[in-house]
Design an enzyme around this catalytic site. Structure first.
Site, PDB file in Angstrom:
ATOM      1  CB  CYS A  23      -0.970  -0.005   1.171  1.00 45.83           C
ATOM      2  SG  CYS A  23      -2.241  -1.262   1.000  1.00 45.83           S
ATOM      3  CG  HIS A  71     -13.566   9.659 -10.197  1.00 49.77           C
ATOM      4  ND1 HIS A  71     -14.736   9.185  -9.687  1.00 49.77           N
ATOM      5  CD2 HIS A  71     -13.224   8.825 -11.201  1.00 49.77           C
ATOM      6  CE1 HIS A  71     -15.106   8.106 -10.356  1.00 49.77           C
ATOM      7  NE2 HIS A  71     -14.197   7.861 -11.275  1.00 49.77           N
ATOM      8  CD  GLU A 127      -8.604   1.782   2.986  1.00 51.97           C
ATOM      9  OE1 GLU A 127      -8.393   2.929   3.394  1.00 51.97           O
ATOM     10  OE2 GLU A 127      -7.835   0.830   3.189  1.00 51.97           O
TER      11      GLU A 127
HETATM   12 ZN   LIG Z   1      -5.583   1.973   0.475  1.00 51.65          ZN
END
Ligand SMILES: [Zn+2]
Length: 143
Positions: A23, A71, A127
Site C-alpha cells: 500500500c 475521483h 475501504e
Molecule cells: Zn488503500
C-alpha cells in the site's frame, strides 16, 4: 433511541506517507460510507415532526462529502505531500492534514457532518467490501 442510516459510495485514490509494503504505492478504493444519525426523541413539530433528520437533507450532505473525495487523489499535507501535489498539479489532488486512512477519513467526515448541524453519531467507512472503520464519539463501552 431512534437511529437512521444513509450511505454513499465514491472512488478515491490515496497515498499513505511513510507506509511500507504494498500500500506504499498510490492506489485506489471503492469507498462505501454508512452514516448513522440518532436521537432519543423525534422532532415535535414543524417540517421535521416525527423524524430524526430529513432524509433529503442527509442525502444532500452525504452527496457533498462523496463529491469532495470522488475521483480525487488524497494526500497528507506534509513535505512529501506538497512535493507530490506540485508534481501532479494537473490532477485532482486533495491535501488533508492527516494520513488518509479509513480511520482518519471517518473521523474527518464525522466532523464535517457535525459542522452542518446534523445529529451524526456514527460514521462507518468501508475501504474494501470487508474492511471498515467505525468512528463515533459516543461512549458505548462497558454499560
Ligand atoms: Zn488503500
Amino acid at each position: 433511541m431512534f437511529k437512521i442510516r444513509s450511505e454513499v459510495q465514491f472512488d478515491m485514490a490515496h497515498y499513505l506517507s511513510g507506509y511500507q509494503g504494498k500500500c506504499a504505492n498510490i492506489h485506489g478504493h471503492r469507498y462505501r460510507l454508512v452514516v448513522t444519525f440518532s436521537s432519543e426523541d423525534l422532532h415535535a413539530d414543524g417540517q421535521l415532526r416525527d423524524m430524526v433528520e430529513d432524509f433529503t437533507v442527509v442525502k444532500k450532505a452525504l452527496k457533498e462529502i462523496g463529491e469532495a473525495f470522488d475521483h480525487k487523489l488524497v494526500i497528507e499535507d506534509n513535505e512529501e505531500g506538497s512535493r507530490l501535489c506540485r508534481e501532479l498539479e494537473e490532477y485532482a489532488v486533495v491535501l488533508v492534514p492527516y494520513r488518509p486512512t479509513a480511520e482518519r477519513m471517518a473521523q474527518d467526515i464525522y466532523h464535517r457532518l457535525q459542522e452542518k448541524g446534523l445529529s451524526v453519531t456514527e460514521v462507518e467507512l468501508f475501504e474494501t467490501p470487508t474492511n471498515s472503520c467505525i468512528y463515533s464519539e459516543e461512549d458505548t463501552c462497558c454499560q
